[in-house]
Design an enzyme around this catalytic site. Structure first.
Site, mmCIF file in Angstrom:
data_model
loop_
_atom_site.group_PDB
_atom_site.id
_atom_site.type_symbol
_atom_site.label_atom_id
_atom_site.label_comp_id
_atom_site.label_asym_id
_atom_site.label_seq_id
_atom_site.Cartn_x
_atom_site.Cartn_y
_atom_site.Cartn_z
ATOM 1 N N ASP A 1 -14.901 18.040 69.718
ATOM 2 C CA ASP A 1 -15.386 16.740 69.274
ATOM 3 C C ASP A 1 -16.881 16.793 68.943
ATOM 4 O O ASP A 1 -17.666 17.396 69.676
ATOM 5 C CB ASP A 1 -15.119 15.714 70.383
ATOM 6 C CG ASP A 1 -15.472 14.311 69.993
ATOM 7 O OD1 ASP A 1 -14.901 13.806 69.010
ATOM 8 O OD2 ASP A 1 -16.328 13.703 70.676
ATOM 9 N N HIS B 1 -7.183 9.971 63.767
ATOM 10 C CA HIS B 1 -7.236 8.796 64.634
ATOM 11 C C HIS B 1 -8.468 7.942 64.361
ATOM 12 O O HIS B 1 -8.579 6.837 64.899
ATOM 13 C CB HIS B 1 -7.240 9.234 66.099
ATOM 14 C CG HIS B 1 -8.432 10.059 66.480
ATOM 15 N ND1 HIS B 1 -8.643 11.320 65.993
ATOM 16 C CD2 HIS B 1 -9.488 9.790 67.276
ATOM 17 C CE1 HIS B 1 -9.769 11.808 66.483
ATOM 18 N NE2 HIS B 1 -10.302 10.892 67.260
ATOM 19 N N ASP B 2 -9.401 8.426 63.544
ATOM 20 C CA ASP B 2 -10.620 7.680 63.231
ATOM 21 C C ASP B 2 -10.601 7.054 61.837
ATOM 22 O O ASP B 2 -11.368 6.125 61.575
ATOM 23 C CB ASP B 2 -11.842 8.607 63.317
ATOM 24 C CG ASP B 2 -12.192 9.005 64.735
ATOM 25 O OD1 ASP B 2 -11.876 8.247 65.667
ATOM 26 O OD2 ASP B 2 -12.783 10.086 64.913
ATOM 27 N N GLU C 1 -15.216 19.558 64.897
ATOM 28 C CA GLU C 1 -15.432 18.310 64.159
ATOM 29 C C GLU C 1 -16.883 18.282 63.701
ATOM 30 O O GLU C 1 -17.801 18.214 64.522
ATOM 31 C CB GLU C 1 -15.139 17.085 65.020
ATOM 32 C CG GLU C 1 -15.282 15.791 64.215
ATOM 33 C CD GLU C 1 -15.269 14.543 65.068
ATOM 34 O OE1 GLU C 1 -14.991 13.463 64.509
ATOM 35 O OE2 GLU C 1 -15.554 14.617 66.267
ATOM 36 N N ASP D 1 -8.350 18.589 73.015
ATOM 37 C CA ASP D 1 -9.563 18.008 72.444
ATOM 38 C C ASP D 1 -10.690 18.176 73.462
ATOM 39 O O ASP D 1 -10.679 17.551 74.520
ATOM 40 C CB ASP D 1 -9.319 16.521 72.150
ATOM 41 C CG ASP D 1 -10.140 16.017 70.984
ATOM 42 O OD1 ASP D 1 -11.293 16.447 70.853
ATOM 43 O OD2 ASP D 1 -9.625 15.186 70.213
#
Length: 523
Positions: A205, A330-331, A268, A103
């Site tokens: 990200d 994860h969000d 993302e 990431d």
């Protein structure tokens, strides 16, 4: 599309599995997962039938935002291990024929990063321009009206130097200035560092955040915003995100990845379809391989809505673009918490049969649903800053459940977040050899996808179907498969024939009928 599955790039034909390192497996009893724990559980991931693992951030961090505040882009957070532990994990991943993606967090660093420390030391610092510093607005106060994604102003005043610095997230996460050539060069060298070490790609990200409009003008007011919604949305992020200059940077990242061969970049990007599609770049100047598509998370769960989402997304893709789909992260709230366990089985079939690259989030293969987080156990800064409006992320970051032993086999110490209430029966060991289980369904779907070019690479056509049913055909060469998904809790009359390859239910499918919450793959 023609050719075998093996001929396609791995990122196109494969399936990505996201691991949240804090919550996968703890090897040392401190209640927090680590790299050695992930390595110890790799056989579970390999047995699922996925092709690549994406790790949420593992770099040194004060953990103000649990790793998304990076203090050293080329190291390993001691909580997770060290570079030797990383190299061991990478070798073990590759030994199982899997790929490993890291990431990359390019929009901001930690305020504890040496770059920021030097930048903060004075206006004449050599690295002052590595970050975005501005004087107060005329009359005082922040330089503009921008709002942090976590609420409150995006600007933090530094009394020592008499200026504000920009942070799109926490004040401990100052934004990097990608308009500075030296900063850009240093960050691109981070990609090379990890590629040289052998990683297979990156999930990048908040990629659409990394460049801000010149002059930093105020963002327009969002007239549709109402209290009780994330304060971030009080403004339209017209000038603080998705700037044209960011695409050239994405193209530079892609050129680096391509120079290493057989690597992948996943961006993302939360944007409407027409702007989202631009992040593929052009044939002459490609950008990310896969701009993440979150629409299965963001939209209502019904057949008509899903059909519209699929059709509009497919229509938005450029000819050289390859689709991708996500139902959990994860969000986001867990899929079984959003739609219930019965429809979570439908979601699994949908994710793994749509055209494009799927990303599966850890624990969804067990059907983990709603997890109660007592107020005293809340850890997420987003929830702590704006409590009670339902944007907390702890609910999707709770530990994996491996067996019925204490703490579900995750740790010998108290887990950093609570487990789901039914972990004693909803765990890997309990579902391992249980033919009706969610885990078995995922394994069967992944095995079929790996064996059928029609699912991995084939063309797709939406089909007419009765209300409440989503139907589509996948085709590759002379092989054709049909997927029927009942998005309702009612039995529906649906004409169908052929051989049933997989049903989401445990009973015998009935020709001409789709049972409540039933999905079928037909040959």
């Amino acid at each position: 599309m023609t050719g075998s599955i093996e001929d396609a790039p791995w990122w196109q034909r494969g399936v990505v599995y996201q691991v949240y390192p804090r919550s996968f497996q703890d090897s040392d009893g401190d209640g927090v997962g680590d790299l050695a724990g992930i390595e110890a559980r790799l056989d579970h991931i390999a047995a699922l039938g996925v092709d690549a693992i994406w790790l949420s951030p593992i770099f040194p961090s004060p953990m103000k935002d649990f790793g998304y505040d990076v203090a050293d882009y080329c190291g390993i957070e001691p909580l997770f291990g060290d570079l030797a532990a990383f190299d061991s994990l990478l070798a073990a991943v590759h030994a199982r024929g899997l790929k490993l993606l890291l990431d990359f967090v390019p929009n901001h660093s930690s305020d504890q990063h040496p770059w920021f420390k030097e930048s903060q030391s004075g206006r004449d610092s050599a690295k002052r321009d590595f970050y975005i510093w501005r004087d107060s607005a005329p009359g005082g106060g922040p330089p503009n009206n921008w709002i942090s994604d976590f609420g409150g102003s995006s600007w933090e005043y530094d009394a020592a130097s008499g200026q504000y610095y920009l942070h799109a997230f926490l004040k401990e996460q100052p934004d990097l200035n990608w308009r500075n050539p030296a900063l850009k060069a240093a960050m691109l060298d981070v990609l090379r560092f990890w590629f040289d070490r052998g990683v297979d790609g990156f999930r990048i990200d908040v990629l659409w955040h990394i460049v801000k409009a010149a002059g930093l003008p105020d963002n327009p007011v969002n007239e549709a915003w109402r209290p009780g919604i994330n304060e971030r949305d009080r403004l339209i992020q017209l000038h603080s995100t998705d700037q044209p200059e960011a695409h050239a940077i994405a193209a530079e990242m892609r050129a680096i990845a391509d120079a290493y061969g057989n690597r992948a970049l996943i961006g993302e990007i939360f944007l409407p379809n027409e702007r989202h599609a631009r992040w593929f770049g052009t044939v002459e100047q490609p950008e990310v391989h896969l701009p993440f598509n979150f629409q299965l998370i963001e939209n209502d769960w019904n057949a008509a809505g899903l059909r519209r989402v699929i059709a509009e997304y497919e229509a938005s893709l450029p000819p050289h673009g390859w689709p991708n789909w996500v139902i959990g992260s994860h969000d986001a709230p867990r899929i079984a918490a959003r739609v219930g366990e019965a429809q979570a089985r439908i979601a699994a079939m949908l994710l793994l049969t749509l055209r494009g690259t799927p990303t599966l989030y850890q624990g969804d293969e067990l059907g983990i649903g709603v997890v109660a987080i007592p107020p005293e156990r809340v850890r997420d800064p987003q929830e702590l800053r704006q409590p009670g409006i339902g944007i907390g992320r702890d609910r999707s970051r709770t530990p994996m459940a491996w067996d019925a032993s204490p703490n579900a086999g995750f740790s010998t110490g108290e887990p950093w977040l609570p487990l789901h209430d039914d972990w004693r029966t909803r765990n890997v060991a309990a579902q391992q050899d249980d033919s009706p289980s969610m885990l078995t369904l995922y394994r069967r779907l992944l095995a079929l996808r790996g064996a059928e070019p029609a699912l991995a690479l084939g063309d797709m056509a939406l089909l007419d179907a009765p209300e409440g049913v989503l139907a589509y055909r996948r085709r590759h060469g002379g092989r054709e498969l049909t997927v029927l998904l009942n998005l309702t809790a009612e039995n529906l009359t649906v004409p169908w024939g052929g051989k049933v390859l997989i049903s989401t239910l445990n009973g015998e499918p009935e020709p001409g009928m789709l049972f409540a919450n039933e999905g079928l793959i037909l040959a």
